[in-house]
Design an enzyme around this catalytic site. Structure first.
Site, PDB file in Angstrom:
ATOM      1  N   TRP A  74      10.871  -5.991  -9.710  1.00 29.55           N
ATOM      2  CA  TRP A  74       9.524  -5.406  -9.761  1.00 29.55           C
ATOM      3  C   TRP A  74       9.195  -5.368 -11.238  1.00 29.55           C
ATOM      4  O   TRP A  74       9.791  -4.605 -11.992  1.00 29.55           O
ATOM      5  CB  TRP A  74       9.554  -4.016  -9.138  1.00 29.55           C
ATOM      6  CG  TRP A  74       8.208  -3.387  -8.940  1.00 29.55           C
ATOM      7  CD1 TRP A  74       7.189  -3.819  -8.144  1.00 29.55           C
ATOM      8  CD2 TRP A  74       7.719  -2.184  -9.550  1.00 29.55           C
ATOM      9  NE1 TRP A  74       6.116  -2.969  -8.218  1.00 29.55           N
ATOM     10  CE2 TRP A  74       6.412  -1.951  -9.067  1.00 29.55           C
ATOM     11  CE3 TRP A  74       8.255  -1.277 -10.442  1.00 29.55           C
ATOM     12  CZ2 TRP A  74       5.647  -0.855  -9.457  1.00 29.55           C
ATOM     13  CZ3 TRP A  74       7.497  -0.184 -10.823  1.00 29.55           C
ATOM     14  CH2 TRP A  74       6.198   0.005 -10.341  1.00 29.55           C
ATOM     15  N   ASN A 100      18.551  -3.064 -12.804  1.00 27.26           N
ATOM     16  CA  ASN A 100      17.425  -2.226 -12.374  1.00 27.26           C
ATOM     17  C   ASN A 100      17.312  -1.104 -13.386  1.00 27.26           C
ATOM     18  O   ASN A 100      18.297  -0.474 -13.739  1.00 27.26           O
ATOM     19  CB  ASN A 100      17.685  -1.663 -10.970  1.00 27.26           C
ATOM     20  CG  ASN A 100      16.532  -0.790 -10.481  1.00 27.26           C
ATOM     21  OD1 ASN A 100      15.435  -0.864 -11.026  1.00 27.26           O
ATOM     22  ND2 ASN A 100      16.789   0.032  -9.486  1.00 27.26           N
ATOM     23  N   GLU A 482      -3.233   3.963  -0.325  1.00 26.42           N
ATOM     24  CA  GLU A 482      -1.987   3.215  -0.544  1.00 26.42           C
ATOM     25  C   GLU A 482      -1.921   1.950   0.292  1.00 26.42           C
ATOM     26  O   GLU A 482      -1.504   0.903  -0.176  1.00 26.42           O
ATOM     27  CB  GLU A 482      -0.773   4.093  -0.170  1.00 26.42           C
ATOM     28  CG  GLU A 482      -0.354   5.092  -1.221  1.00 26.42           C
ATOM     29  CD  GLU A 482       0.891   5.872  -0.801  1.00 26.42           C
ATOM     30  OE1 GLU A 482       0.867   6.483   0.268  1.00 26.42           O
ATOM     31  OE2 GLU A 482       1.875   5.836  -1.551  1.00 26.42           O
ATOM     32  N   HIS A 498     -19.530  20.901  -5.217  1.00 23.83           N
ATOM     33  CA  HIS A 498     -19.551  20.990  -6.701  1.00 23.83           C
ATOM     34  C   HIS A 498     -19.369  19.614  -7.300  1.00 23.83           C
ATOM     35  O   HIS A 498     -18.466  19.369  -8.088  1.00 23.83           O
ATOM     36  CB  HIS A 498     -18.440  21.946  -7.158  1.00 23.83           C
ATOM     37  CG  HIS A 498     -18.624  23.331  -6.639  1.00 23.83           C
ATOM     38  ND1 HIS A 498     -19.532  24.215  -7.182  1.00 23.83           N
ATOM     39  CD2 HIS A 498     -18.077  23.957  -5.583  1.00 23.83           C
ATOM     40  CE1 HIS A 498     -19.509  25.355  -6.497  1.00 23.83           C
ATOM     41  NE2 HIS A 498     -18.627  25.230  -5.521  1.00 23.83           N
TER      42      HIS A 498
HETATM   43  C1  BG6 Z   1       5.812   6.337  -4.840  1.00 22.48           C
HETATM   44  C2  BG6 Z   1       5.808   6.094  -3.351  1.00 22.48           C
HETATM   45  O1  BG6 Z   1       6.279   5.235  -5.505  1.00 22.48           O
HETATM   46  O2  BG6 Z   1       6.632   7.453  -5.140  1.00 22.48           O
HETATM   47  C3  BG6 Z   1       5.192   7.293  -2.708  1.00 22.48           C
HETATM   48  O3  BG6 Z   1       5.049   4.928  -3.053  1.00 22.48           O
HETATM   49  C4  BG6 Z   1       6.009   8.510  -3.066  1.00 22.48           C
HETATM   50  O4  BG6 Z   1       5.168   7.126  -1.287  1.00 22.48           O
HETATM   51  C5  BG6 Z   1       6.168   8.658  -4.575  1.00 22.48           C
HETATM   52  O5  BG6 Z   1       5.354   9.661  -2.583  1.00 22.48           O
HETATM   53  C6  BG6 Z   1       7.216   9.724  -4.897  1.00 22.48           C
HETATM   54  O6  BG6 Z   1       8.429   9.268  -4.372  1.00 22.48           O
HETATM   55  P1  BG6 Z   1       9.605  10.326  -4.117  1.00 22.48           P
HETATM   56  O7  BG6 Z   1      10.778   9.476  -3.732  1.00 22.48           O
HETATM   57  O8  BG6 Z   1       9.832  11.051  -5.411  1.00 22.48           O
HETATM   58  O9  BG6 Z   1       9.149  11.235  -3.022  1.00 22.48           O
END
Ligand code: BG6
Length: 602
Positions: A74, A100, A482, A498
């Protein structure tokens, strides 16, 4: 976030183990992938795009080997290209590395290595690692010593796996980014299969025996497994057994993991409550928090989990305990006075860098910390003083669904076990035990799909709610954003007039959560009238106790429940709306563009 897979002693199944494992890590979000195998020589195939692109490249030029590593990337440094995909090699092509995390001092290392004559072929931070190993090998170090030497020079977060020279082993190390080892079956020659991955689903079909690496630990996977500390001293590790099985990470006939996970919510709730909430006695048993009785609470969380934190604030405040919810990413900057607050990190993955960082900040200032998470062995689980597991089972869809519901249920157990009265427990516990059945009735009867059919191409979607329904309004909007990529926004119902009311017209359906028939409900019906007077289509998400339906174009029905339980129910309807809008629009629902299941960078 990126995904890592590795395996040894899998013989001719090495390549399929790696590629299949990468497919099971797709949910983490990625934009390129690759594998490296050690056979007669060290070989690498990597491509931008999806795993299907990698498979196509491997069809043309199959690789074979006795061990290997794989990676889904990623992008954080450099665009998704073949060159930037992992594994990365050294100059000689004898060392392959997957990573990673983020190496914060990579630029200095890269300049130093270039000065030593090393040439780089990518824009990534990761590529410094194979060259550091190569340089150490060139100075006479053994493969393992060279690996340790390279790791010792890195600053930042990393989970790294490497194949070094023709050493019949995989070397691994982690700091701030998860790595889990799978202990496989014994092979004919007395060797044992071992797996390495960022997350258990990658190898779960082969073994349920897992070892979680901790920060600063090294692993050497060969005919045997050796885990050592940074001084090379052996570390005794527990072999855990994962309860859920591989099919739980399959789609089980649903079109998408997310739909499956929405429908798994009754089971997820039962798993969360089982052995904890005793309906007959009206009691809650939570040994994890036996001696927790906070006089105030700070929540730190991101995304969907932040909405659960807002819900948790209500629960504590209703019990007379001051509570605040912070976006974890802001916590270190606002540095609120902590005093004797209990700092609760809500994170389904347990790896969200912002949240982990905020919890570390809290601990550094002497606070007691509690993780509310779905992931055993995660960084949050291991570093917090206490952990309350939500027991939702693996969630593959990037957008949280059942884990949000599990978080809400777990937060109820937490306040009932620590700060609420026996009378409240006797009133609330039966309602919690009713939740799985009530959620099931919504899943069975919902008309969310037909409402999504009507409104899926609206310009914008608004969600309004008060009290426990305010976090639901925010979560309903986030879910829709999302997975459908359409604009949506949640508001406290009273806040609409508001400002945001200026945006309301006949192309902005307003979903209004109205449950019960108290003052809160009556005020929200007033807000419905405000938007209805401006021609906005109104969808009332309601238990029918108020007269909200008189002013709504559509109704999403929920069973009657106490306010804190009704929030779980209205949210299920909004999950279904988001899913069907996204499905109507043909979106990549399980792996939405730009998003990752666990964001392990800040
Ligand atoms: C985002 C996810 O990357 O991280 C969300 O797409 C998620 O769905 C958010 O709420 C927080 O992730 P976590 O693992 O800390 O709950």
């Amino acid at each position: 976030m990126c995904g890592i897979i590795g395996c040894v002693n899998r013989g001719e199944r090495t390549l399929e183990t790696l590629v299949d494992g990468l497919e099971r890590l797709e949910y983490r979000g990625y934009d390129s992938s690759g594998v490296s195998l050690l056979g007669e020589e060290l070989s690498v195939t990597k491509t931008a795009g999806k795993i299907a692109d990698l498979r196509a490249a491997l069809e043309e030029r199959p690789l074979d080997g006795r061990l290997g590593v794989g990676h889904t990337r990623w992008s954080t440094h450099g665009p998704p290209t073949d060159e930037n995909a992992h594994p990365h090699l050294d100059c000689s092509g004898e060392v392959a590395v997957v990573h990673n995390g983020i190496i914060e001092n990579y630029q200095g290392l890269r300049d130093e290595l270039a000065g030593d004559g090393h040439t780089f072929t990518s824009d990534t931070d990761t590529e410094v690692v194979p060259h550091l190993i190569e340089r150490a090998l060139g100075r006479g170090a053994s493969p393992e010593a060279a690996f340790r030497d390279a790791i010792a020079q890195l600053e930042g977060s990393y989970a790294i796996a490497a194949v070094v020279g023709d050493e019949e082993a995989i070397f691994a190390a982690r700091s701030d980014s998860p790595l889990v080892i799978g202990v496989g079956k014994e092979c004919a020659e007395g060797d044992r299969e071992y797996f390495l991955a960022s997350d258990v689903p990658a190898f779960r079909e082969y073994t349920g025996k897992v070892i979680y690496l901790d920060d600063g630990e090294f692993a050497r996977l060969e005919s045997e497994l050796a885990v050592t500390d940074s001084d090379g001293q052996p570390v005794e590790k527990t072999v855990n057994t994962v309860e859920w099985d591989a099919e739980e990470t399959g789609k089980s006939g649903y079109d998408h993991f997310m739909l499956k996970e929405i429908h798994e919510q009754p089971r997820a709730l039962r798993q969360c409550l089982s052995g904890r909430a005793d309906e007959l006695a009206g009691t809650v048993e939570l040994e994890e928090v036996d001696d927790v009785s906070p006089s105030s609470v700070h929540f730190v969380a991101m995304g969907t989990s932040y909405h659960a934190a807002l819900y948790g604030v209500h629960l504590f405040q209703q019990a007379g305990v001051p509570a605040q919810a912070f976006h974890a990413s802001e916590y270190a900057t606002v540095t609120p006075p902590i005093g004797d607050a209990l700092v609760i990190g809500i994170t389904q993955s347990g790896e969200t860098a912002d949240t982990v960082s905020a919890l570390r900040e809290a601990r550094s200032r002497g606070a007691r910390t509690l993780a509310v998470t779905n992931t055993v062995g995660s960084t949050a689980d291991r570093e917090c003083d206490e952990t309350l597991l939500i027991q939702s089972g693996p969630e593959i869809g990037v957008a949280a669904s059942k884990t949000f519901t599990g978080q809400l249920a777990a937060l109820n157990l937490l306040t009932l076990a620590t700060v609420e009265s026996g009378r409240t427990r006797r009133d609330v516990v039966p309602e919690l035990r009713e939740l799985p059945g009530r959620v099931q009735s919504i899943l069975d009867d919902s008309n969310a799909e037909e409402i999504a059919d009507v409104y899926h191409d609206s310009r914008s979607f608004f969600f309004i709610g008060r009290s426990y329904q305010y976090p639901v309004a925010l979560e309903g909007a986030l879910k829709l954003k999302e997975i459908s990529y359409e604009h949506a926004e949640g508001f406290s119902a009273g806040d609409l007039k508001h400002g945001p009311l200026a945006l309301v017209d006949d192309d902005t359906p307003v979903f209004a959560m109205v449950t019960g028939d108290d003052e809160i409900a009556r005020k929200t019906v007033g807000n419905i009238k405000e938007v209805e007077a401006r021609d906005a289509p109104v969808v009332a998400v309601t238990d029918g106790q108020s007269n909200a339906e008189l002013y709504a174009d559509h109704v999403l029905r929920i069973p009657e429940a106490i306010p804190r339980a009704a929030a779980v129910l209205t949210n299920v309807q909004l999950q279904l709306v988001a899913y069907h809008v996204a499905d109507n629009l043909g979106r990549s629902i399980d792996k939405p563009r730009n998003l990752a299941k666990s964001v392990t960078v800040e």
